[in-house]
Enzyme design. Structure first.
Site, short mmCIF file in Angstrom:
data_model
loop_
_atom_site.label_atom_id
_atom_site.label_comp_id
_atom_site.label_asym_id
_atom_site.label_seq_id
_atom_site.Cartn_x
_atom_site.Cartn_y
_atom_site.Cartn_z
N SER A 1 -10.29 -0.65 6.83
CA SER A 1 -9.64 -0.40 5.54
C SER A 1 -8.99 -1.61 4.89
CB SER A 1 -8.59 0.71 5.67
OG SER A 1 -9.22 1.96 5.68
N LYS B 1 0.85 -1.20 0.00
CA LYS B 1 0.00 0.00 0.00
C LYS B 1 0.88 1.25 0.00
CE LYS B 1 -4.00 1.90 2.59
NZ LYS B 1 -4.90 1.66 3.76
N SER C 1 -9.95 1.83 2.73
CA SER C 1 -9.06 2.68 1.95
C SER C 1 -8.04 1.89 1.15
CB SER C 1 -8.30 3.64 2.89
OG SER C 1 -7.41 2.90 3.72
#
Ligand SMILES: [Zn+2]
Lengths: 474, 492
Positions: free
Chosen positions: B166, B67, B142
């Site tokens: 997330s 990420k 997210s």
């Protein structure tokens, strides 16, 4: 109306840890800018703080020295505000749970002691050195993240002089503890003062101002004096003191307002989520207690008690630890030397010659000073001769008896040696002798002068006076 | 072996194939690099040109997608924000270092909502990520880029972060496995912070075995993160097939249509409960009395911490700097230009919540709710091994359908936020399809129960038999609409 100043101090002391408060960067002074930095103290994205255990240890020692109540755990908060010297946009500090609460040092009560990180150093490029008129500013993060202890006193001080004296005691205490080198010139001790005045005899506190930037002991005293005078003048001319932060310029001795109330910050304190509260374990307390040296106030009391020194001498020696160390070494080297005269010689004659430097670093050996003072006490050398001998010791070191002999500084020994000189003096100053005999001692000076001239100053004045009186039957 | 065969392996299978010599690390990397570089989901924000030098380790030669918000030395690490556009940190996050030490190779950085604030990946400064099951829909957020990349077979697996859901919510919306471990199990050092007391890294993988394998190499007690504690026991590869004697609590507050959970999602949830019973688990409806306030507390606490965490983006040292005539305008213009609307909204929320005079009413009260929720879980785990809920109230929704309705967007985290507040671990596994789109089943356990959760998830996974490979081909190909009214949970 007479006014009484009411003064409290806020002192920031850089702790002498090896590394910074929340990262492993080494603390050194005078390195090229931005060479002692890492992701943590630069506030880079993703970096996290870790508490320096040594700083907690030093904080505990400081609290113990002041008899503070020690917090059961160490908790940090974030103090949020924007400034270029604050890379994270917040300062990690202690808020409602300071490490040390209450206590006392000397005559002054302590409000609290807490730990926090120092900001970076902002250098404003331009003539004035202040941000508003500078063309640009650069930041040096070497200092950023240095551990600080903020020490806040209760408003127990009453004059700039007293504040200066007390700050000296604090400096010595912190140095004795070994928690800081406490050097105001290098900025490792910074002092702000909260100042108000009130009519003498009243107890209600007046409106206070905060005076910043007093970066030396002298400026602290002068700054406070100037601000007290300003406030009194203001009140006497019918004005009112406004609560504000003030800046003292030591060069012009002027006091100017720094920021107005409209800019008052809401720091939005909240518990620092990157740090878990750390319980202060018994082992940490034991370690701090075990590391405690004798503190200046305790030492002063001991010097008074053990050696019968006056309070003033004891404090002078204890509050400048290096003087106390020299005194005790000298005393220990010579069992016969009397303590109080030795103390006077250390704090008086010796300090007059070496100033603020450490007598331990001078050429004068403690045993030499003790021997010299012993000679003075036994009247083997008079004060003047001894002062000359001390000049030689400071300049070249050595052994006082040898110096006194080599330079002929020794007192004229005994009555026999003096007697002839005094007879000659009386004969040469017959008028004076007659007056003295008649009860007027004023011309004694002339007789003394003659004897001193003849003996090259080695005679003991008191002894000469005694013998003159004896010979003249006064 | 063809490239298609290579990317068909799960990570654990690839580890075996590499060990046997059926596959070379170079081939594997090249196969994934080609897919990642050519993808059309906008899942990646940066793809490695070539495989970096690989360290010897148990995962030697297996690529991993990371990420965007994990700092990786010399590689763009922008946390989905324009304010960090082009930022290449001088250091690498501990968890990424741990994986490098285990032998993985960094394949690329994945798209995300800006500073991990969002549930749809539409808040990224680098554009939204498309869901490989239906490109007209969001992948969740997210960690949308990581989840979409795993689901589409653009990477064997990915690491991501979970603050209020997330990892778990995008795992559910993309039909993959996602786990948020116990707070403190994985170091946060080098993770660009959203909400420090909630952020926790975890794996996004194709199956439960891979989740265990990846998590096991992520966990560490890190001296650079005082909140990191590691795990008391090593993560094992799960092998459970049954759930005999396992007591499952089904919280009323987090599982019902009244709570806004879609009928199709409820159907899949109930079907999985029946599977669990067949495997030997007992079921009981129970209560987490304060869980329904979780979202409110979360939307005070997380923005409060964020408002402070994001103060460092001031244009002075790194990232975007907008011109300003003086200091204040430098700050305001930089932050005006650099932050997106959702980030600005949360900074304002958080700043307000911490302001003097409001602190007790907002931040203080939210902390109390958080404590109560943690107590609820604590008590629940005295009676139950796990608490189970649907992961997300809905399946993947259409791009743009919720962007202008923050409250509706926030409800995505309704079932995942309570565990984040409690700091307890939870996993989401795919448990079927509703309207042809994946649904997720969440299993939450007490702190440090990762191994037990992975075992239970493994047993259920085997019985559910979800086939996620249908999203594979859609990663790098023109969109094909999903079949409507596809059969319900597979394998039932
Ligand atoms: Zn540092």
């Amino acid at each position: 109306m007479k006014y009484e100043p009411v003064i409290g101090l806020e002192i920031h002391v850089q702790l002498g840890t090896r590394t910074k408060m929340f990262c492993g960067c080494e603390l050194t002074f005078g390195e090229p800018p931005n060479t002692r930095t890492c992701p943590v103290c630069l506030g880079l994205p993703g970096a996290l703080p870790v508490v320096n255990a040594r700083a907690i240890h030093f904080g505990l020692m400081t609290g113990m020295a002041m008899g503070s109540e020690l917090a059961p755990r160490s908790v940090f908060h974030r103090k949020n505000y924007f400034y270029p010297d604050l890379p994270k946009g917040y300062q990690i500090s202690q808020y409602d749970e300071p490490l040390c609460l209450g206590g006392r040092l000397g005559d002054v009560r302590i409000h609290r002691v807490h730990l926090e990180e120092d900001a970076a150093k902002l250098v404003h490029v331009g003539a004035s050195g202040r941000i508003h008129s500078s063309s640009s500013s650069v930041v040096d993060f070497n200092r950023g993240g240095t551990p600080l202890a903020e020490i806040v006193t209760e408003p127990d001080l009453r004059s700039g002089e007293q504040a200066r004296e007390w700050l000296t005691l604090l400096r010595t205490t912190l140095r004795q503890l070994g928690v800081s080198d406490v050097n105001m010139e290098e900025g490792s001790l910074r002092c702000d003062a909260n100042i108000s005045v009130r009519p003498e005899g009243t107890t209600e506190l007046g409106t206070k101002t905060e005076l910043k930037n007093m970066n030396s002991f002298r400026f602290l005293e002068r700054g406070i004096r100037a601000e007290v005078a300003r406030q009194i003048e203001l009140l006497e001319s019918g004005g009112e003191v406004v609560q504000e932060t003030l800046h003292y310029d030591p060069r012009s001795e002027r006091i100017t307002s720094m920021r107005s109330k409209e800019e008052a910050h809401d720091y939005r304190y909240f518990p620092e989520p990157d740090l878990v509260p750390v319980r202060i374990e018994q082992a940490m307390l034991d370690e701090a207690r075990g590391a405690m040296p004798e503190l200046p106030a305790d030492r002063a009391a001991r010097l008074e008690r053990e050696h019968g020194l006056s309070e003033a001498s004891a404090k002078q020696l204890a509050f400048r630890a290096e003087l106390g160390d020299f005194f005790e070494a000298a005393l220990g080297s010579d069992g016969d030397v009397p303590a109080q005269p030795l103390a006077h010689w250390v704090t008086g004659e010796l300090v007059a010659r070496i100033g603020d430097s450490d007598p331990g670093d001078s050429r004068v050996e403690p045993v030499a000073l003790a021997a010299l003072v012993g000679m003075v006490e036994r009247k083997e050398v008079n004060q003047g001769g001894a002062r000359q001998a001390l000049d030689c010791l400071v300049a070249d070191g050595g052994e006082p008896r040898a110096i006194v002999e080599a330079q002929g500084l020794g007192a004229i020994g005994g009555e026999d040696e003096l007697s002839g000189v005094i007879d000659a003096a009386l004969a040469a100053n017959a008028d004076a002798a007659a007056k003295i005999q008649g009860g007027n001692e004023k011309p004694m000076g002339a007789i003394l002068g003659y004897v001193m001239r003849e003996t090259k100053g080695r005679a003991d004045g008191g002894e000469v006076t005694r013998l003159v009186r004896e010979k003249l039957g006064v | 072996m063809t490239a298609t065969d290579a990317v068909a392996f799960t990570a654990a299978q690839a580890v075996d194939a590499l060990a046997r010599g059926d596959l070379s690390a170079g081939e594997l990397f090249a196969a994934y690099r080609e897919r990642a570089a050519g993808e059309e989901l906008n899942a990646f924000t940066w793809v490695a040109e070539e495989a970096p030098a690989v360290q010897d380790g148990p995962l030697k030669g297996v690529p991993v997608a990371v990420k965007d918000l994990f700092c990786t030395r010399g590689v763009p690490s922008q946390s989905g924000s324009r304010i960090l556009e082009g930022y290449r940190p001088p250091y690498t996050a501990t968890v990424v270092e741990n994986l490098e030490r285990a032998g993985t190779t960094l394949l690329g950085k994945t798209n995300q909502d800006e500073f991990a604030m969002g549930s749809s990946n539409e808040n990224s400064a680098f554009g939204p990520v498309l869901n490989p099951w239906d490109r007209g829909r969001v992948p969740g957020g997210s960690s949308g880029g990581s989840a979409a990349a795993v689901a589409a077979g653009l990477t064997p697996w990915a690491i991501a972060t979970d603050t209020g859901g997330s990892i778990r919510q995008p795992a559910a919306l993309c039909g993959i496995v996602g786990m948020k471990p116990t707070y403190g199990a994985v170091s946060r050092y080098g993770m660009i912070a959203f909400a420090s007391s909630l952020d926790q890294a975890g794996p996004l993988t194709r199956d439960v075995t891979d989740a265990a394998l990846l998590l096991g190499h992520m966990v560490s007690r890190d001296p650079r993160d005082s909140t990191s504690i590691g795990l008391p026991e090593a993560i094992r590869l799960p092998d459970a097939r049954r759930l005999d004697g396992i007591r499952l609590g089904v919280p009323e507050e987090l599982s019902g249509e009244a709570e806004g959970i879609e009928p199709g999602v409820m159907e899949a949830f109930e079907a999985t409960l029946r599977v669990a019973q067949e495997l030997g688990a007992s079921l009981e409806t129970m209560r987490l009395p304060h869980a329904e306030h979780g979202l409110s507390a979360y939307y005070v606490l997380a923005p409060a911490e964020a408002s402070s965490n994001l103060a460092r983006y001031d244009g002075v040292r790194y990232g975007l700097r907008s011109d300003g005539s003086d200091l204040v305008s430098l700050y305001t213009q930089t932050r005006h230009d650099g932050f997106g609307p959702e980030v600005k909204r949360r900074i304002m929320l958080g700043t307000y919540a911490l302001s003097s005079g409001y602190y007790d009413a907002y931040y203080g009260r939210a902390q109390k709710v958080r404590t109560k929720i943690a107590q609820d879980f604590h008590e629940a785990f005295e009676r139950f091994d796990f608490v189970v809920t649907p992961t997300a109230p809905t399946v993947a929704f259409g791009l743009g359908t919720k962007v202008h309705d923050p409250l509706a967007m926030y409800l995505n985290d309704y079932c995942t936020v309570p565990m984040s507040l409690a700091g307890t671990p939870a996993i989401s596994i795919p448990n079927g399809l509703s309207e042809g789109l994946p649904t997720g089943f969440q299993i939450a356990g007490p702190a440090f129960s990762e191994n037990a959760i992975l075992d239970a998830a493994h047993a259920l996974e085997g019985a559910i038999g979800f086939d996620g490979s249908r999203a594979f081909s859609r990663g790098g190909m023109p969109s094909t609409p999903p079949e409507r009214g596809a059969p319900g949970p597979l394998g039932l």
